[in-house]
Write an enzyme that holds these catalytic residues in place. Structure first.
Site, PDB file in Angstrom:
ATOM      1  N   ASP A   1       0.853  -1.192   0.000  1.00  0.00           N
ATOM      2  CA  ASP A   1       0.000   0.000   0.000  1.00  0.00           C
ATOM      3  C   ASP A   1       0.889   1.243   0.000  1.00  0.00           C
ATOM      4  OD1 ASP A   1      -3.295  -0.079   0.896  1.00  0.00           O
ATOM      5  OD2 ASP A   1      -2.316   1.864   0.594  1.00  0.00           O
TER       6      ASP A   1
ATOM      7  N   SER B   1      -2.409   5.928   0.039  1.00  0.00           N
ATOM      8  CA  SER B   1      -3.032   7.067  -0.639  1.00  0.00           C
ATOM      9  C   SER B   1      -4.457   7.275  -0.141  1.00  0.00           C
ATOM     10  CB  SER B   1      -3.005   6.890  -2.151  1.00  0.00           C
ATOM     11  OG  SER B   1      -3.796   5.788  -2.508  1.00  0.00           O
TER      12      SER B   1
ATOM     13  N   ASP C   1       4.721   2.248  -3.918  1.00  0.00           N
ATOM     14  CA  ASP C   1       3.784   2.760  -4.921  1.00  0.00           C
ATOM     15  C   ASP C   1       3.932   1.980  -6.221  1.00  0.00           C
ATOM     16  OD1 ASP C   1       2.399   4.413  -6.801  1.00  0.00           O
ATOM     17  OD2 ASP C   1       2.636   6.084  -5.405  1.00  0.00           O
TER      18      ASP C   1
ATOM     19  N   ASN D   1      -2.137   7.499 -11.976  1.00  0.00           N
ATOM     20  CA  ASN D   1      -1.939   6.486 -10.942  1.00  0.00           C
ATOM     21  C   ASN D   1      -2.506   5.133 -11.393  1.00  0.00           C
ATOM     22  OD1 ASN D   1      -1.376   5.821  -7.984  1.00  0.00           O
ATOM     23  ND2 ASN D   1      -3.527   5.212  -8.185  1.00  0.00           N
TER      24      ASN D   1
ATOM     25  N   THR E   1     -15.270  -1.790 -12.163  1.00  0.00           N
ATOM     26  CA  THR E   1     -16.518  -1.322 -11.553  1.00  0.00           C
ATOM     27  C   THR E   1     -17.679  -1.454 -12.536  1.00  0.00           C
ATOM     28  OG1 THR E   1     -17.688   0.728 -10.975  1.00  0.00           O
ATOM     29  CG2 THR E   1     -15.589   0.985 -12.074  1.00  0.00           C
TER      30      THR E   1
ATOM     31  N   HIS F   1     -13.955   6.615 -13.664  1.00  0.00           N
ATOM     32  CA  HIS F   1     -14.538   5.459 -14.341  1.00  0.00           C
ATOM     33  C   HIS F   1     -13.823   5.184 -15.664  1.00  0.00           C
ATOM     34  CE1 HIS F   1     -18.051   6.196 -11.600  1.00  0.00           C
ATOM     35  NE2 HIS F   1     -18.003   4.889 -11.563  1.00  0.00           N
TER      36      HIS F   1
ATOM     37  N   VAL G   1     -22.808   5.233  -1.289  1.00  0.00           N
ATOM     38  CA  VAL G   1     -24.125   5.772  -0.959  1.00  0.00           C
ATOM     39  C   VAL G   1     -24.762   5.164   0.296  1.00  0.00           C
ATOM     40  CG1 VAL G   1     -25.216   4.348  -2.762  1.00  0.00           C
ATOM     41  CG2 VAL G   1     -26.418   6.327  -1.864  1.00  0.00           C
TER      42      VAL G   1
ATOM     43  N   THR H   1     -28.932  12.365   2.126  1.00  0.00           N
ATOM     44  CA  THR H   1     -28.900  13.240   0.951  1.00  0.00           C
ATOM     45  C   THR H   1     -28.952  12.426  -0.335  1.00  0.00           C
ATOM     46  OG1 THR H   1     -26.505  13.335   1.259  1.00  0.00           O
ATOM     47  CG2 THR H   1     -27.776  15.195   2.067  1.00  0.00           C
TER      48      THR H   1
ATOM     49  N   TYR I   1     -29.249  12.504  -4.468  1.00  0.00           N
ATOM     50  CA  TYR I   1     -28.912  13.403  -5.583  1.00  0.00           C
ATOM     51  C   TYR I   1     -30.038  13.420  -6.604  1.00  0.00           C
ATOM     52  CZ  TYR I   1     -24.088  13.193  -3.848  1.00  0.00           C
ATOM     53  OH  TYR I   1     -22.955  13.262  -3.078  1.00  0.00           O
TER      54      TYR I   1
ATOM     55  N   VAL J   1     -23.081  14.426 -13.580  1.00  0.00           N
ATOM     56  CA  VAL J   1     -23.724  14.372 -14.892  1.00  0.00           C
ATOM     57  C   VAL J   1     -24.135  12.930 -15.089  1.00  0.00           C
ATOM     58  CG1 VAL J   1     -23.391  14.676 -17.376  1.00  0.00           C
ATOM     59  CG2 VAL J   1     -22.340  16.284 -15.762  1.00  0.00           C
TER      60      VAL J   1
END
Lengths: 402, 402
Positions: free
Chosen positions: A31, A34, A74, A118, A144, A182, A237, A252, A254, A326
């Site tokens: 690790d 970061s 790193d 990175n 993802t 992403h 979330v 909250t 969105y 967006v």
């Protein structure tokens, strides 16, 4: 088996290390801290305190002896990456060492550059080190579900068959990513797929849904807790909703809240990765797995957290915020997730139970959440970034010297 | 119009600058001279000598006064990129400043890292500078037909309509790139498309075929010649065949030679880019153009060069070499290229005439080619790289300071 975990100090990395050790496997971790640094940089912290890495290692070494080792460094340093992989010679490499936050990548130019630099350079160094030292190892890379975005089509697992002007072909499922982060993951997916074709490496690319939870079976005492981010930039979330509920902050949502995504409990994420470790792809195969349990809309999740919080007497409220991102706020979403089931995955956690546990765990750290409550509505705007966060420093790219 | 040419000192950049100036446009150029340095690094040079940049600028300034300006610098330096774009405020930015060689990217790890780093970081800096200073400008980015690879489907222009499980959608045409360089171009295409969606920038992404030739209408005297690379790493196939024919070296075909690609004369490439400059896309539009004239197989091109060379008494031979690349040597290939025709493009050069001119031009520099003839068969192998070329230095990434 020898398991190398890149990003061992993180939310999933730490939990996976505990589980892999409990299975009797040998674990090496790296690790560059970061995640700790970035969360500090934006002015937040982990709701659940975690020990410094030295103490974490002491605890594991007492229990597992030399079956656990760790190296600080790193991945953008080619020599470090070559050195670790060349000496440990892992059977499986679990790559969790990417900058993992979409809002973080949208803060400003320096954070965009940092994220793609990175992630892309680090992953290139990993696949070169595999080629150099362990070409038969299995790279499990964390992608993802966000790589796919929200197309108006069913989402397949990595590949789809299409017919075009009378000819049929299998093509990579198209990517409609929605942040610089992403897209960095898409770049990495493309690079890893090419390395498999070029050098015969084997890789499983996990398109993971959003993970929630504070616990796994191995998190048995406070010294073994994994980090828990609740700020807008690193807190995902459900985790953020639970932290909000605990301090009486509105949950909250969105915009309209119709954003649908796949979700998965931390415990089940660890189970999935462990299944994939035990079931590697063929030599030269680039395998894509959609890794999540259930789909939910984010507004429905807010209602769910509110309901469970209310039962605990927390009296939660829900507030719609202007959407800083967006993205489509109402859309079709139906994603395949069959391959893990075929390999034996069965979800072990029900979301309501998990939310209950999270609310209890977080209530013990209510003060830490309250102190940083402004971090939950920081609102990094997709189009304009954030003017309050300072420039991200970029570690130098170190080329291989051997 | 104000035209910014990134990579003005290169093969296409210089030719485009001459043409744009001849049209009366104002031209600003930048270059970090990486092409000169890389060709020197691998031990080769331009067959046709070119002047140092200072003399090139003197010549243009005598003819065009302050309509031509130039700045030496590197796109990975965010401050440099912001500075140039912020001060010149171009109507169109032609991005030719990427590391453009597939074999170069395959030499070793340092060259792979350099290629993806230079191309991805440089392009991110360009789109951020556009967003910061000239959001209504038109970015014309040079991609490559090689991004598509050789799928067993007709190749559309950037996008295709598919039906999947009963729903229809338009998706980006899939990419099957075949080198680290080609993938860097795909990463850039993805990043630029996202910038258009996110910030409303306008871009034309040119999927260009392989360019050949020594001449354009504006290359009227030796001081205006553009560079001409003939080595295996930077020399493209027709150009290399012509250089080989001139010195009696066998024309080297990789493997079976059934590799089919789209090709385009330098003069016509400049014409296409000039048409695109004059016909920008809508605000926020990401437009993909396939830019080539005709498709040929590389073995057929060798026969063609041999035939024309033989008529000139050059007595050319053809030799099949083991293919250093990982690619299909016989495959289906049929690519659309309709959009430029709709915008008025008509090819002005016939390939046979162009090859004749090239052979004549290169005969004047026969000695320069002969001196470096070993560079034509260097054989950078796709799977193992090259062990004879030294490590590539990487310029530091400089983050924006304003």
């Amino acid at each position: 088996m020898k398991i190398l975990i890149l990003g061992l100090d993180g939310y999933i990395g730490w939990s996976l290390a505990l589980h892999q050790l409990s299975l009797g496997n040998e674990v090496c971790g790296i690790d560059n801290f970061s995640r700790r640094k970035s969360v500090e940089e934006i002015g937040s912290w982990s709701a659940i305190p975690i020990l410094p890495i030295e103490k974490r290692m002491n605890i594991l070494q007492k229990e597992y002896g030399d079956k656990i080792t760790f190296h600080a460094g790193d991945l953008v340093d080619s020599n470090f990456t070559n050195d670790v992989i060349g000496k440990f010679k892992p059977d499986a490499i679990i790559h969790l060492a990417e900058q993992p936050s979409a809002p973080y990548s949208m803060i400003d130019q320096s954070h965009t550059l940092y994220t793609q630099y990175n992630n892309v350079m680090g992953t290139l160094n990993v696949i070169y080190a595999m080629k150099n030292y362990v070409p038969k190892s299995h790279l499990i890379k964390l992608g993802t579900m966000g790589e796919y975005g929200t197309p108006d089509l069913e989402i397949a697992e990595g590949f789809m068959e299409v017919e075009f002007r009378g000819k049929k072909a299998t093509i990579p499922y198209p990517r409609f990513a929605g942040s610089w982060y992403h897209w960095s993951k898409v770049h990495d997916s493309n690079n890893v797929a090419f390395a498999c074709k070029l050098w015969g490496l084997s890789s499983t690319d996990i398109m993971q849904g959003i993970v929630y939870g504070t616990r796994t079976a191995e998190i048995t005492d406070p010294n073994k807790h994994t980090r828990f981010d609740f700020d807008e930039i690193f807190g995902t979330v459900i985790n953020r909703y639970c932290a909000q509920a605990v301090i009486g902050h509105p949950l909250t949502v969105y915009g309209k809240g119709g954003q649908t995504r796949g979700f998965l409990a931390l415990e089940d994420s660890i189970q999935c990765m462990s299944i994939l470790i035990e079931n590697p792809p063929e030599k030269g195969e680039y395998r894509v797995i959609n890794q999540f349990d259930q789909q939910y809309q984010v507004s429905e999740l807010a209602e769910r957290v509110k309901r469970i919080a209310d039962k605990k007497g927390l009296d939660a409220t829900i507030q719609q915020l202007e959407n800083p991102r967006v993205e489509k706020e109402e859309h079709y979403y139906k994603a395949d997730h069959e391959q893990l089931k075929k390999l034996g995955f069965r979800a072990t956690r029900h979301i309501d139970d998990e939310i209950g546990i999270m609310l209890d765990d977080l209530t013990s750290h209510e003060d830490r959440i309250r102190t940083k409550k402004d971090q939950m509505t920081k609102q990094v705007k997709w189009r304009d970034g954030s003017s309050t966060i300072k420039q991200r420093i970029v570690n130098p790219l170190i080329l291989p010297t051997d």
